[in-house]
Design a protein around this motif. Structure first.
Motif, PDB file in Angstrom:
ATOM      1  N   MET A 174      74.675  12.377  15.095  1.00 48.47           N
ATOM      2  CA  MET A 174      75.864  11.956  14.361  1.00 48.47           C
ATOM      3  C   MET A 174      77.091  12.474  15.084  1.00 48.47           C
ATOM      4  O   MET A 174      77.008  13.395  15.904  1.00 48.47           O
ATOM      5  CB  MET A 174      75.810  12.456  12.918  1.00 48.47           C
ATOM      6  CG  MET A 174      75.732  13.951  12.759  1.00 48.47           C
ATOM      7  SD  MET A 174      75.532  14.452  11.078  1.00 48.47           S
ATOM      8  CE  MET A 174      73.774  14.513  10.958  1.00 48.47           C
ATOM      9  N   LYS A 175      78.218  11.846  14.785  1.00 50.56           N
ATOM     10  CA  LYS A 175      79.472  12.275  15.398  1.00 50.56           C
ATOM     11  C   LYS A 175      79.830  13.664  14.878  1.00 50.56           C
ATOM     12  O   LYS A 175      79.564  13.989  13.720  1.00 50.56           O
ATOM     13  CB  LYS A 175      80.600  11.307  15.051  1.00 50.56           C
ATOM     14  CG  LYS A 175      80.548  10.016  15.793  1.00 50.56           C
ATOM     15  CD  LYS A 175      81.779   9.221  15.414  1.00 50.56           C
ATOM     16  CE  LYS A 175      81.897   7.967  16.216  1.00 50.56           C
ATOM     17  NZ  LYS A 175      83.106   7.226  15.844  1.00 50.56           N
ATOM     18  N   ARG A 176      80.473  14.439  15.724  1.00 50.98           N
ATOM     19  CA  ARG A 176      80.901  15.779  15.327  1.00 50.98           C
ATOM     20  C   ARG A 176      82.105  15.654  14.406  1.00 50.98           C
ATOM     21  O   ARG A 176      83.008  14.844  14.643  1.00 50.98           O
ATOM     22  CB  ARG A 176      81.271  16.596  16.565  1.00 50.98           C
ATOM     23  CG  ARG A 176      81.617  18.039  16.260  1.00 50.98           C
ATOM     24  CD  ARG A 176      81.924  18.814  17.517  1.00 50.98           C
ATOM     25  NE  ARG A 176      83.081  18.313  18.217  1.00 50.98           N
ATOM     26  CZ  ARG A 176      84.338  18.670  17.943  1.00 50.98           C
ATOM     27  NH1 ARG A 176      84.585  19.525  16.977  1.00 50.98           N
ATOM     28  NH2 ARG A 176      85.341  18.177  18.622  1.00 50.98           N
ATOM     29  N   ASP A 177      82.094  16.439  13.356  1.00 50.76           N
ATOM     30  CA  ASP A 177      83.218  16.447  12.421  1.00 50.76           C
ATOM     31  C   ASP A 177      84.362  17.217  13.065  1.00 50.76           C
ATOM     32  O   ASP A 177      84.205  18.389  13.418  1.00 50.76           O
ATOM     33  CB  ASP A 177      82.782  17.116  11.110  1.00 50.76           C
ATOM     34  CG  ASP A 177      83.853  17.055  10.038  1.00 50.76           C
ATOM     35  OD1 ASP A 177      84.775  16.220  10.168  1.00 50.76           O
ATOM     36  OD2 ASP A 177      83.758  17.822   9.061  1.00 50.76           O
ATOM     37  N   PRO A 178      85.542  16.590  13.224  1.00 50.32           N
ATOM     38  CA  PRO A 178      86.645  17.290  13.901  1.00 50.32           C
ATOM     39  C   PRO A 178      87.151  18.502  13.123  1.00 50.32           C
ATOM     40  O   PRO A 178      87.690  19.442  13.713  1.00 50.32           O
ATOM     41  CB  PRO A 178      87.742  16.236  14.037  1.00 50.32           C
ATOM     42  CG  PRO A 178      87.349  15.098  13.169  1.00 50.32           C
ATOM     43  CD  PRO A 178      85.898  15.227  12.868  1.00 50.32           C
ATOM     44  N   SER A 179      86.958  18.526  11.796  1.00 49.91           N
ATOM     45  CA  SER A 179      87.440  19.664  11.005  1.00 49.91           C
ATOM     46  C   SER A 179      86.447  20.819  10.983  1.00 49.91           C
ATOM     47  O   SER A 179      86.768  21.917  10.532  1.00 49.91           O
ATOM     48  CB  SER A 179      87.745  19.218   9.572  1.00 49.91           C
ATOM     49  OG  SER A 179      86.548  18.778   8.958  1.00 49.91           O
ATOM     50  N   ALA A 180      85.214  20.581  11.472  1.00 46.04           N
ATOM     51  CA  ALA A 180      84.191  21.636  11.457  1.00 46.04           C
ATOM     52  C   ALA A 180      84.511  22.675  12.527  1.00 46.04           C
ATOM     53  O   ALA A 180      85.023  22.347  13.599  1.00 46.04           O
ATOM     54  CB  ALA A 180      82.814  21.043  11.708  1.00 46.04           C
ATOM     55  N   PRO A 181      84.205  23.960  12.251  1.00 47.95           N
ATOM     56  CA  PRO A 181      84.471  24.987  13.267  1.00 47.95           C
ATOM     57  C   PRO A 181      83.522  24.825  14.448  1.00 47.95           C
ATOM     58  O   PRO A 181      82.419  24.299  14.322  1.00 47.95           O
ATOM     59  CB  PRO A 181      84.205  26.297  12.525  1.00 47.95           C
ATOM     60  CG  PRO A 181      83.273  25.921  11.418  1.00 47.95           C
ATOM     61  CD  PRO A 181      83.634  24.518  11.038  1.00 47.95           C
TER      62      PRO A 181
END
Length: 176
Positions: free
Chosen positions: A77-84
């Motif tokens: 899945m695409k990486r969540d931009p808000s995730a650390p």
């Protein structure tokens, strides 16, 4: 000479771009597995190179390691931009305190033992100091077995230590 008509396949976009489009189009909540991504690319782009599955696996691993994709429960899945950002293994380094301007750092000490000065005068040998008991230091010298056995026999009551040797029966003499 006969002119050969070269059948040039349509140009394909780069694999990372195709993978991202497949993930957007499939739009699954827990991500898509490799086979679903491969099927979408095959149906969308038609003619693919013979090594399509190898290339797809290579680019998925590369994108996973670079952090563009997240691999979780066998799905991409695409990486969540808000995730650390994922932290590496081990203890994180201590933050460095900034030094005031104008501070000169001394060069770091070299590793290992410093070399001896070849111009230094030789040291005199140390004098041996006895303990005063009259006996030499360390483990006593080993005494030969015959002397030790006789000494031990007389001290222990005339009987040697350990199991006595097996008595061999004497054979009677046979006359013919």
């Amino acid at each position: 000479m006969a002119t050969e008509e070269v059948h040039k396949p349509q140009s394909l976009p780069p694999y990372p771009e195709m993978i991202m489009k497949a993930l957007e189009a499939l739009n699954e909540t827990n991500g898509s597995n490799r086979s679903a991504i491969a099927e979408y690319i095959e149906s969308s782009y038609g003619e693919l190179p013979a090594a399509h599955s190898t290339l797809l696996s290579h680019h998925l691993n590369k994108m996973k390691e670079s952090g563009e994709l997240v691999f979780w429960k066998n799905n991409y899945m695409k990486r969540d931009p808000s995730a650390p950002a994922k932290r590496g293994r081990g203890r994180p380094p201590k933050p460095k305190v900034p030094l005031p301007p104008g501070t000169v750092l001394a060069p770091p000490r070299p590793r290992g033992r410093p070399p001896k000065d070849p111009n230094a005068p030789p040291k005199p040998p140390k004098a041996r100091v006895s303990a005063g008991t009259g006996r030499p230091r360390g483990r006593p010298k080993k005494i030969s077995r015959s002397t030790a056995a006789t000494t031990a026999n007389s001290a222990a009551g005339g009987r040697p230590r350990g199991r006595p040797p097996k008595v061999k029966p004497s054979l009677p003499e046979v006359t013919v």
